[in-house]
Design a protein around this motif. Sequence first.
Motif, PDB file in Angstrom:
ATOM      1  N   LEU A  96      44.822  33.183  37.076  1.00 28.96           N
ATOM      2  CA  LEU A  96      44.953  33.668  35.782  1.00 28.96           C
ATOM      3  C   LEU A  96      46.730  34.087  35.517  1.00 28.96           C
ATOM      4  CD1 LEU A  96      41.833  35.603  35.012  1.00 28.96           C
ATOM      5  CD2 LEU A  96      42.348  33.158  34.213  1.00 28.96           C
ATOM      6  N   GLY A  97      47.352  33.891  36.634  1.00 24.14           N
ATOM      7  CA  GLY A  97      48.856  34.218  36.466  1.00 24.14           C
ATOM      8  C   GLY A  97      49.251  35.506  37.217  1.00 24.14           C
ATOM      9  N   CYS A  98      48.083  36.125  37.697  1.00 27.66           N
ATOM     10  CA  CYS A  98      48.320  37.621  38.108  1.00 27.66           C
ATOM     11  C   CYS A  98      49.086  37.462  39.834  1.00 27.66           C
ATOM     12  CB  CYS A  98      47.161  38.401  38.351  1.00 27.66           C
ATOM     13  SG  CYS A  98      46.512  38.587  36.480  1.00 27.66           S
ATOM     14  N   GLN A  99      49.820  38.591  39.864  1.00 28.35           N
ATOM     15  CA  GLN A  99      50.348  38.633  41.311  1.00 28.35           C
ATOM     16  C   GLN A  99      50.018  40.009  42.069  1.00 28.35           C
ATOM     17  OE1 GLN A  99      54.460  37.390  41.604  1.00 28.35           O
ATOM     18  NE2 GLN A  99      54.451  37.033  39.349  1.00 28.35           N
ATOM     19  N   VAL A 100      49.853  40.016  43.232  1.00 25.43           N
ATOM     20  CA  VAL A 100      49.865  41.432  43.849  1.00 25.43           C
ATOM     21  C   VAL A 100      51.057  42.380  43.827  1.00 25.43           C
ATOM     22  CG1 VAL A 100      49.201  42.617  46.267  1.00 25.43           C
ATOM     23  CG2 VAL A 100      47.984  40.469  45.737  1.00 25.43           C
ATOM     24  N   TYR A 117      34.546  48.717  50.350  1.00 22.38           N
ATOM     25  CA  TYR A 117      35.382  47.837  49.051  1.00 22.38           C
ATOM     26  C   TYR A 117      36.968  48.052  49.437  1.00 22.38           C
ATOM     27  CZ  TYR A 117      30.837  48.046  46.748  1.00 22.38           C
ATOM     28  OH  TYR A 117      29.487  47.771  46.367  1.00 22.38           O
ATOM     29  N   ARG A 118      37.605  47.306  48.958  1.00 21.82           N
ATOM     30  CA  ARG A 118      39.022  47.449  48.835  1.00 21.82           C
ATOM     31  C   ARG A 118      39.531  47.257  47.288  1.00 21.82           C
ATOM     32  NH1 ARG A 118      42.586  42.616  51.137  1.00 21.82           N
ATOM     33  NH2 ARG A 118      41.941  40.957  49.956  1.00 21.82           N
ATOM     34  N   LYS A 119      40.635  47.924  47.220  1.00 21.16           N
ATOM     35  CA  LYS A 119      41.057  47.854  45.815  1.00 21.16           C
ATOM     36  C   LYS A 119      42.477  47.464  45.891  1.00 21.16           C
ATOM     37  CE  LYS A 119      40.344  51.245  43.010  1.00 21.16           C
ATOM     38  NZ  LYS A 119      40.145  52.432  42.182  1.00 21.16           N
ATOM     39  N   ILE A 120      43.025  46.240  45.303  1.00 17.38           N
ATOM     40  CA  ILE A 120      44.342  45.745  45.575  1.00 17.38           C
ATOM     41  C   ILE A 120      44.877  45.874  44.058  1.00 17.38           C
ATOM     42  CG2 ILE A 120      45.326  43.509  46.078  1.00 17.38           C
ATOM     43  CD1 ILE A 120      42.066  43.627  47.066  1.00 17.38           C
ATOM     44  N   PRO A 121      46.241  46.440  44.045  1.00 17.31           N
ATOM     45  CA  PRO A 121      46.875  46.446  42.617  1.00 17.31           C
ATOM     46  C   PRO A 121      47.496  45.209  42.632  1.00 17.31           C
ATOM     47  CG  PRO A 121      47.189  48.358  44.210  1.00 17.31           C
ATOM     48  CD  PRO A 121      46.702  47.494  45.231  1.00 17.31           C
ATOM     49  N   MET A 122      47.399  44.715  41.051  1.00 20.78           N
ATOM     50  CA  MET A 122      48.085  43.501  40.819  1.00 20.78           C
ATOM     51  C   MET A 122      48.659  43.721  39.332  1.00 20.78           C
ATOM     52  SD  MET A 122      45.125  40.891  41.853  1.00 20.78           S
ATOM     53  CE  MET A 122      46.245  39.281  42.021  1.00 20.78           C
ATOM     54  N   TYR A 123      49.253  42.766  38.975  1.00 23.12           N
ATOM     55  CA  TYR A 123      50.055  42.639  37.446  1.00 23.12           C
ATOM     56  C   TYR A 123      50.168  41.306  37.087  1.00 23.12           C
ATOM     57  CZ  TYR A 123      54.535  41.429  39.483  1.00 23.12           C
ATOM     58  OH  TYR A 123      55.620  40.369  40.045  1.00 23.12           O
ATOM     59  N   ARG A 124      50.363  41.394  35.848  1.00 28.27           N
ATOM     60  CA  ARG A 124      50.825  40.108  35.201  1.00 28.27           C
ATOM     61  C   ARG A 124      51.745  40.177  34.091  1.00 28.27           C
ATOM     62  NH1 ARG A 124      49.606  36.902  30.761  1.00 28.27           N
ATOM     63  NH2 ARG A 124      49.142  34.521  31.357  1.00 28.27           N
ATOM     64  N   GLY A 125      52.786  39.550  33.964  1.00 27.14           N
ATOM     65  CA  GLY A 125      53.658  39.625  32.777  1.00 27.14           C
ATOM     66  C   GLY A 125      53.068  38.808  31.518  1.00 27.14           C
ATOM     67  N   LEU A 126      53.446  39.169  30.464  1.00 26.51           N
ATOM     68  CA  LEU A 126      52.853  38.315  29.197  1.00 26.51           C
ATOM     69  C   LEU A 126      54.373  37.597  28.801  1.00 26.51           C
ATOM     70  CD1 LEU A 126      51.429  41.507  27.235  1.00 26.51           C
ATOM     71  CD2 LEU A 126      50.211  39.405  28.321  1.00 26.51           C
ATOM     72  N   ASP A 127      53.945  36.309  28.767  1.00 28.92           N
ATOM     73  CA  ASP A 127      55.049  35.061  28.551  1.00 28.92           C
ATOM     74  C   ASP A 127      54.720  34.593  27.065  1.00 28.92           C
ATOM     75  OD1 ASP A 127      52.730  33.741  28.308  1.00 28.92           O
ATOM     76  OD2 ASP A 127      53.155  32.909  30.515  1.00 28.92           O
ATOM     77  N   ALA A 128      55.464  33.733  26.829  1.00 25.36           N
ATOM     78  CA  ALA A 128      55.530  33.350  25.510  1.00 25.36           C
ATOM     79  C   ALA A 128      54.385  32.573  24.915  1.00 25.36           C
ATOM     80  CB  ALA A 128      56.909  32.015  25.264  1.00 25.36           C
TER      81      ALA A 128
END
Length: 567
Positions: A96-100, A117-128
């Motif tokens: 879906l376009g996210c990155q760690v 369980y493991r919790k991995i912080p991720m993010y995604r920028g909002l593009d055009a």
Amino acid sequence: GREKILLFRRDGATERAVGKILFVVSDGEERTDGGAGDAKIIVLDVKEEFRGTNLGGLLFTECMRALSGYGSERVLLDAEEDMSRYNRLVRFYKQLGCQVKPNTRIQYINNNDGETYRKIPMYRGLDASDRNRSSSWLEGRPFLPFCLVDAMGRCLRLRQSPLATHQWLLVQREEGDGELCIRSTLGQYLCVSSDGDVAADRTECHDWERFILRVVALPGDVAVDGQESVEGRQYLHSRSLWVLKSAAHAGKHLAVDKEGFLCSSRVPTFWQKRWQKTGVAERGQDRATQPPSAASLVCTRDTPQRRLHYRTAWSTQSVAFVRGMRERYLGFRLRKMGLLEAMDLVGTAQSRPFSDGWDGVSLKSLLFFTAEHLRKRGLPDWEQLVALVHGLGRIVRSIDVNFLQEGMDEYDWTLLSKSRPVGCMCDDDLNFPEYRELSPDRLNDGYMSDLGMYRKNCGLGDLLLLWSGPEYMYHMLSANCTTIPQEGLAMLRYFSFSGWHSGGYFSELCNVDDEMMRSSVSEFNKFRCEARDQCKSNITEKDCNHLWNSHYSGIVAKYNLDGQLSW
């Protein structure tokens, strides 16, 4: 503030939530790079029985659209997964376009339930593309999640797409008479361009994105639909054929090419609906009447001509019919001729009589190609011979002067199709059971059981099979005293009896000898189908003659089928 998007399922007048995504528009902190505050996804959840059609991706995409409207530039989330699903959730978000997030620690959590369980912080920028979706086209509008798959259940692909597969939504357009749009769960619309290319690279629905889904009305199915069995009517509807036409480009249908990619074609490709039941029925609800959770459109080899042939077979073939055909043809008084002359007589017959888009390959070419296919695999010469003659039953239509005068122009039994026994119940679901109630034998109570008129374990040799081209050829070769081994004659007679050798049916009628040859018959049919799919062009007359003179004439003589045979 905190926002949410809910996904509802409607079953009649009842609605219930099946998925949700909760998010915070701003986490209250300014970014160190001077940008706007980050948004954060708190929960993304789809109920277990509704997973598998990427509804999570749909909710995520709608969340991105909503956040872009708030002016957010980045969204944060935590991929929390148990160790048994290692990286599965991370891969989902990456698609879906996210990155760690770089330079962050992965947290390991024990919730006292025996799982880590493991919790991995991720993010995604909002593009055009997110900002261009100013409003949700799906908001408040019903849609149907579905897949486009081939006959083996494999998801069909788009040739110029970074994604291996797509999950789709079927959405009714408000404009147009019965027009539909097909939207991916990630927000792109399937379209057919003016040059016929099929893609999913647009976020708005215009002319090229419009489709028309139509059922193919088969003459006579209305009468069949009136059968008493509710289950029978439902099954008939599930087997109906559909076409997907481009609403913008006349004569272009959604089709599948030889490599499994979606394409367009002027020759109709036919589809069938398949429903997948949810895992849990509502309290007090019969699972048989439980609404489906997901649907598929299956690209099928089936055609209206093929369905009509099988329906007519059900209404025509009976114990009396088969006995009458045996009495008529097993005297073998039609004609005297050799196998090569017979091959020449069927030289121009279609190899695929049920196909809407015949490729021009003749039956003679297909028979030689099939024999050569087995020869290249190193199979015995008698098996090559069976492959060479297995379709020659079609010749009866040419040499029986009364064939067309007795109503057989409406039902050509010489065409190769699946076989089954008459005189007993047929639970074979490979043989168009939706037409079972048309059988004349249903009027005889003695035939309406699993054994019918047969003894348990009587053996396949005692069965009355449908009168067909392969059945005729089996008896003809036997009457002409061929020395082909019994295993080869069994391949000839039973390769079209797929309900037995591949479907697992009719075991109560089999004896030990039948069970021993089941796998070899199934293998012969597999090789035959391979050859049918690989044969794309005619073999020249010169090459056919060379193959006959250099190889097959010797095999024919070896197994006592040279000279003039009685047909």
